[in-house]
Design an enzyme around this catalytic site. Structure first.
Site, short mmCIF file in Angstrom:
data_model
loop_
_atom_site.label_atom_id
_atom_site.label_comp_id
_atom_site.label_asym_id
_atom_site.label_seq_id
_atom_site.Cartn_x
_atom_site.Cartn_y
_atom_site.Cartn_z
CG HIS A 1 -0.53 -0.01 2.69
ND1 HIS A 1 -0.27 -0.65 3.50
CD2 HIS A 1 -0.30 1.33 3.14
CE1 HIS A 1 0.16 -0.33 4.49
NE2 HIS A 1 0.22 1.09 4.37
CG ASP B 1 0.34 -4.08 2.68
OD1 ASP B 1 1.04 -3.82 1.90
OD2 ASP B 1 -0.30 -3.55 3.63
CB SER C 1 2.54 1.92 6.42
OG SER C 1 1.36 1.89 7.13
#
Length: 713
Positions: A83, A219, A644
């Protein structure tokens, strides 16, 4: 007696091995290093951060200003979340070459794809400059003048602090303005896409599973940093070579077990751990509910179009994910704050705080803080709610309005700074909107507008609404604006902005879309923003004093500075948790669980055919564990947005996972960290390696890495 000694020993270790907090890596020696070693760490603080020799911090750059990444090979191979790399993957995708759906893998370096404006930034050194920044500030009484003096001092320090010509100095505030630290950084501007799994792996579960455990999302995405021949930052060039890092992270093949030490290293964006109870109460009762409802409406419209049209799905994929991310986060945050009784806990602390103020004889300095907080938060609430409605509806989630707001700001530039500044800003705006219109769909945005403007008109505080929203026919308004305004088309937009300043402004002020946006923006600028800013400045000053008081009155308490997108260390353990009565979540998920969620052809839960084949044959190679393939795991690391892509590091400094999320019940950790339910979610590096090697056939990338077996020494 032996039993008593053992109990006392266990008690001492437990109290020293605390978790939670986002710590400055240059200040780990002492309490933090002791806590980390009691949790199982085998490194030293010097191994994590050192100015004089390579250390872990040299392998952890900031990824494009919003995420974290890590170097995993001596050739500058970079790992971050799918992402985080999503925009780059999307920008290279077309209907014919759909890398979002099918994935992308460069089988040789010549195939790696350059990315315009994508950068990674390394932190070179951390330097306390509090004395220099606060020089001459204490004697100033006006808060506005204090901030002006601080900014002047920051400018001086930034300009004078020693650095290399290719490096930058950046000063950031800590502890609400009680400490200032200068970071020497270097930014690499040639970052190329190397590999990304298909979205059915990289976004498996998509928005349904976002912020949720158990999770089965791979991810991750891979990039490579390129440098000039001297290994220094350079703009993109075919002559650039792979960056040779000061340090890269070895990758552990031994995986994790419950209670293993974990350290997450990265750039957490923003936390508010030291807010008074009045602020938390406002968030739970007023601000979050409004923002959640607005984004919920926008998402339903976008989702309806995306499910019916693959071109719109590609066009809106990144935007939808961005809107949905904080929508769901705010829902979980509110629930967590209520469940953990955060407001009551804050109130209990405030009672103790008042007692300490009285006992220390600091009544004159700190005695009225809480009463002033209560007064100001009560006064600011309607302005804060109005501000959120404007920002969420106009500035962020309705594209025609957000573009119109940029044009409104352009007009203000002309008014305040003149035609030259206007022309400079205008040209930059025209260039920037080319990408905007490539991902803009007027039909979708019209329906979003219709829903959101109705919420604004019906739900925002009535005393601050512009006349254009009172008793309006929102559906008719939407039809009129999107059929009449030139803002819905790039060619017409450029025509609107052609000519000198007066010509442009004359044309803009005849456009129905711009006229409407201007009515909203002018009203906000006149009736909401000034008073909000005035009260918020008072709250900012109170918060700084409140933080100073806590540092003074609680000298032996673990107090860490709120996150501010600077490099931090957070440490914890691999642990499951109990989200509710009679429910326990184990800390590791496997490919078996992904198959249980499988829905053929589904937007969120489809699985690639090859991955199913590998599952059926149990062809996991060296990445499996007892006949199963680990996918994700959770830990007690205190993380937030910006973490992240952060590396999850084991006790010896090896990469074991990739941080990408938090559990829904614990998203309130930005405001209140509770180790019993706050968990960060990480993709297991064995799954990353499996996808790269066995699924994608890109074993040459695995061969670049240093694979280790720390548990088999």
């Amino acid at each position: 007696m032996k039993i008593l000694k053992l109990i006392l020993l266990l008690f001492v270790i437990q109290t020293q091995a605390q978790q939670g907090g986002m710590w400055i890596p240059s200040l780990l020696k002492g309490m933090n290093e002791t806590e980390m070693k009691n949790l199982g760490m085998k490194m030293s603080a010097e191994d994590i951060y050192s100015v004089n020799h390579s250390s872990l911090k040299d392998a952890v750059p900031h990824f494009n200003g919003g995420c974290t990444s890590e170097i995993i090979s001596p050739k500058g191979l970079l790992l971050t979340n799918h992402h985080c790399g999503f925009d780059a993957i999307q920008n290279h995708s077309t209907v014919e070459h759909d890398y979002l759906t099918n994935g992308f893998w460069a089988m040789k370096m010549e195939d790696e794809l350059p990315n315009k404006d994508l950068v990674v930034t390394f932190m070179v050194s951390i330097n306390d400059v509090t004395v220099q920044v606060l020089d001459g500030v204490a004697s100033i009484t006006s808060e506005a003048e204090k901030q002006k003096k601080i900014q002047e001092n920051i400018t001086k320090v930034t300009a004078s602090f020693p650095k290399e010509s290719w490096q930058e100095n950046k000063v950031r505030t800590f502890f609400e303005g009680n400490q200032y630290i200068l970071f020497v950084t270097e930014t690499f501007k040639d970052v190329r896409l190397v590999g990304a799994p298909p979205s059915s792996i990289g976004k498996f579960g998509s928005d349904t599973d976002n912020w949720v455990w158990p999770r089965h999302t791979g991810d991750f995405s891979m990039f490579r940093i390129y440098a000039d021949k001297n290994n220094r930052p350079a703009e993109y060039s075919k002559d650039n070579v792979p960056y040779s890092p000061k340090h890269f992270l070895p990758v552990s093949l031994d995986g994790i077990q419950e209670d293993d030490f974990t350290m997450v290293f990265g750039y957490p964006g923003k936390t508010q751990e030291y807010l008074p109870s009045f602020a938390v109460d406002q968030i739970v009762k007023e601000l979050n509910p409004a923002k959640i409802e607005i984004r919920d409406a926008a998402l339903k419209v976008q989702d309806g179009f995306m499910r019916k049209d693959n071109a719109i799905k590609i066009q809106y994929a990144s935007k939808y994910a961005s809107v949905a991310n904080y929508w769901k986060k705010w829902i979980g945050e509110s629930q967590g704050l209520k469940k953990s009784n955060a407001v009551v806990l804050k109130q209990n602390f405030e009672k103790d705080f008042q007692q300490k103020v009285a006992a220390s004889g600091k009544q004159a300095e700190y005695g009225n803080l809480l009463a002033e907080f209560e007064k100001n938060y009560k006064e600011i609430t309607p302005y804060a709610v109005s501000r959120d409605y404007f920002m969420e509806v106009v500035a962020k989630n309705t594209e025609l309005l957000s573009l119109g707001y940029k044009l409104y700001q352009l007009e203000q530039v002309y008014t305040t700074k003149g035609e030259q500044s206007f022309n400079d800003r205008k040209e930059n705006l025209i260039k920037a909107q080319e990408d905007f219109y490539r991902e803009f769909n007027a039909k979708v945005d019209e329906k979003v507008f219709e829903q959101l403007i109705a919420l604004y008109g019906n739900k925002a505080p009535k005393q601050f609404l512009p006349s254009t929203l009172i008793n309006a026919d929102y559906k008719k308004l939407a039809a009129t604006l999107y059929s009449k305004s030139k803002l819905v088309n790039y060619a017409q937009f450029k025509e609107l902005l052609s000519g000198d300043a007066k010509t442009v402004l004359k044309k803009l002020n005849k456009d129905k879309g711009y006229i409407f946006v201007k009515s909203l923006a002018s009203n906000y600028s006149k009736n909401v923003a000034p008073k909000f800013d005035e009260i918020n400045l008072k709250i900012t000053a109170l918060q700084r004093t409140y933080m100073k008081a806590q540092l003074e009155l609680y000298p032996n308490t673990r107090i860490f500075p709120d996150a501010n997108s600077t490099l931090r260390v957070t440490y914890g353990k691999v642990n499951g948790y109990e989200p509710k009565d009679a429910t326990y979540y184990k800390p590791v998920t496997y490919l078996d669980g992904m198959m249980e969620k499988y829905i053929p052809g589904d937007y969120e839960f489809d699985i690639p055919k090859k991955l199913i084949e590998l599952y059926n044959t149990k062809d996991y190679g060296q990445y499996g564990e007892n006949g199963k393939l680990p996918i994700c795991f959770i830990g007690t690391n205190h993380t937030t947005g910006g973490n992240s892509g952060s590396p999850a590091i084991d006790a010896e400094g090896n990469l074991i996972g990739l941080n990408f999320d938090r559990v829904w019940e614990g998203t309130m950790s930005d405001i209140h960290y509770d180790p019993s339910i706050c968990r960060n979610v990480m993709v297991d590096m064995r799954y990353v390696l499996f996808v790269v090697d066995k699924y994608a056939g890109a074993k040459h990338l695995v061969d670049e890495m240093k694979l280790v077996h720390p548990k088999k020494k």
